[in-house]
Design a protein around this motif. Sequence first.
Motif, PDB file in Angstrom:
ATOM      1  N   MET A   1     -48.160  14.762  73.333  1.00  0.00           N
ATOM      2  CA  MET A   1     -48.817  14.800  74.691  1.00  0.00           C
ATOM      3  C   MET A   1     -49.215  13.571  75.323  1.00  0.00           C
ATOM      4  O   MET A   1     -49.053  13.217  76.465  1.00  0.00           O
ATOM      5  CB  MET A   1     -50.052  15.841  74.829  1.00  0.00           C
ATOM      6  CG  MET A   1     -49.410  17.179  74.411  1.00  0.00           C
ATOM      7  SD  MET A   1     -51.040  18.462  74.211  1.00  0.00           S
ATOM      8  CE  MET A   1     -51.906  18.107  75.408  1.00  0.00           C
TER       9      MET A   1
ATOM     10  N   SER B   1     -43.658  16.623  77.901  1.00  0.00           N
ATOM     11  CA  SER B   1     -43.544  17.867  78.232  1.00  0.00           C
ATOM     12  C   SER B   1     -43.420  18.864  76.954  1.00  0.00           C
ATOM     13  O   SER B   1     -42.967  18.395  76.022  1.00  0.00           O
ATOM     14  CB  SER B   1     -42.599  18.413  79.245  1.00  0.00           C
ATOM     15  OG  SER B   1     -41.434  18.386  78.602  1.00  0.00           O
ATOM     16  N   ASN B   2     -43.665  20.010  77.164  1.00  0.00           N
ATOM     17  CA  ASN B   2     -43.802  20.976  76.086  1.00  0.00           C
ATOM     18  C   ASN B   2     -42.317  21.097  75.406  1.00  0.00           C
ATOM     19  O   ASN B   2     -42.081  21.133  74.370  1.00  0.00           O
ATOM     20  CB  ASN B   2     -44.141  22.554  76.436  1.00  0.00           C
ATOM     21  CG  ASN B   2     -45.647  22.540  76.556  1.00  0.00           C
ATOM     22  OD1 ASN B   2     -46.377  21.441  76.405  1.00  0.00           O
ATOM     23  ND2 ASN B   2     -46.269  23.735  76.950  1.00  0.00           N
TER      24      ASN B   2
ATOM     25  N   VAL C   1     -50.534  23.800  71.736  1.00  0.00           N
ATOM     26  CA  VAL C   1     -51.376  23.347  72.912  1.00  0.00           C
ATOM     27  C   VAL C   1     -52.725  24.088  73.074  1.00  0.00           C
ATOM     28  O   VAL C   1     -53.723  23.481  73.331  1.00  0.00           O
ATOM     29  CB  VAL C   1     -50.506  23.102  74.020  1.00  0.00           C
ATOM     30  CG1 VAL C   1     -51.282  22.636  75.298  1.00  0.00           C
ATOM     31  CG2 VAL C   1     -49.429  22.146  73.597  1.00  0.00           C
TER      32      VAL C   1
ATOM     33  N   ARG D   1     -57.149  19.788  81.567  1.00  0.00           N
ATOM     34  CA  ARG D   1     -57.206  20.044  80.119  1.00  0.00           C
ATOM     35  C   ARG D   1     -56.171  19.101  79.388  1.00  0.00           C
ATOM     36  O   ARG D   1     -56.636  18.522  78.185  1.00  0.00           O
ATOM     37  CB  ARG D   1     -56.931  21.303  79.494  1.00  0.00           C
ATOM     38  CG  ARG D   1     -58.061  22.504  80.082  1.00  0.00           C
ATOM     39  CD  ARG D   1     -58.119  23.949  79.464  1.00  0.00           C
ATOM     40  NE  ARG D   1     -56.816  24.253  79.872  1.00  0.00           N
ATOM     41  CZ  ARG D   1     -56.659  25.589  79.169  1.00  0.00           C
ATOM     42  NH1 ARG D   1     -57.499  26.270  78.219  1.00  0.00           N
ATOM     43  NH2 ARG D   1     -55.422  26.007  79.580  1.00  0.00           N
ATOM     44  N   ARG D   2     -55.023  19.100  79.744  1.00  0.00           N
ATOM     45  CA  ARG D   2     -53.910  18.146  79.226  1.00  0.00           C
ATOM     46  C   ARG D   2     -54.283  16.847  79.047  1.00  0.00           C
ATOM     47  O   ARG D   2     -54.435  16.079  78.068  1.00  0.00           O
ATOM     48  CB  ARG D   2     -52.660  18.420  79.751  1.00  0.00           C
ATOM     49  CG  ARG D   2     -51.561  17.813  78.734  1.00  0.00           C
ATOM     50  CD  ARG D   2     -50.159  18.600  79.455  1.00  0.00           C
ATOM     51  NE  ARG D   2     -49.159  18.096  78.730  1.00  0.00           N
ATOM     52  CZ  ARG D   2     -48.304  18.895  77.781  1.00  0.00           C
ATOM     53  NH1 ARG D   2     -48.529  20.221  77.736  1.00  0.00           N
ATOM     54  NH2 ARG D   2     -47.185  18.505  77.083  1.00  0.00           N
TER      55      ARG D   2
END
Length: 94
Positions: free
Chosen positions: A40, A45-46, A64, A81-82
């Motif tokens: 991250m 990206s995921n 995550v 949050r990220r």
Amino acid sequence: MASGGSVIDPKVVEGLLARRDLRGQQEALTGRERDVLREMAHGRSNSAIADALHLSISSVEKNVSAIFTKLGLENSGDVHRRVAAVLAYLGPTP
């Protein structure tokens, strides 16, 4: 950025750090969660994290979510949050 600057407004970063010091809470993360958080921090990206770590996207999403929970990052409109999780990963600033 090519020049090495930040794409995040410094005032946003200040606000996130002032709101809560999350750096010490990383000890609660599992090794896999730290791997996901590291990816991250690289801006992935995921989907890209899933590819890099050979995981399913669902597994990345679960990690995550666990990271957010363990760092105490509630879902609210005033904190991304990220970004807050990545700032916790990056640790103290000089």
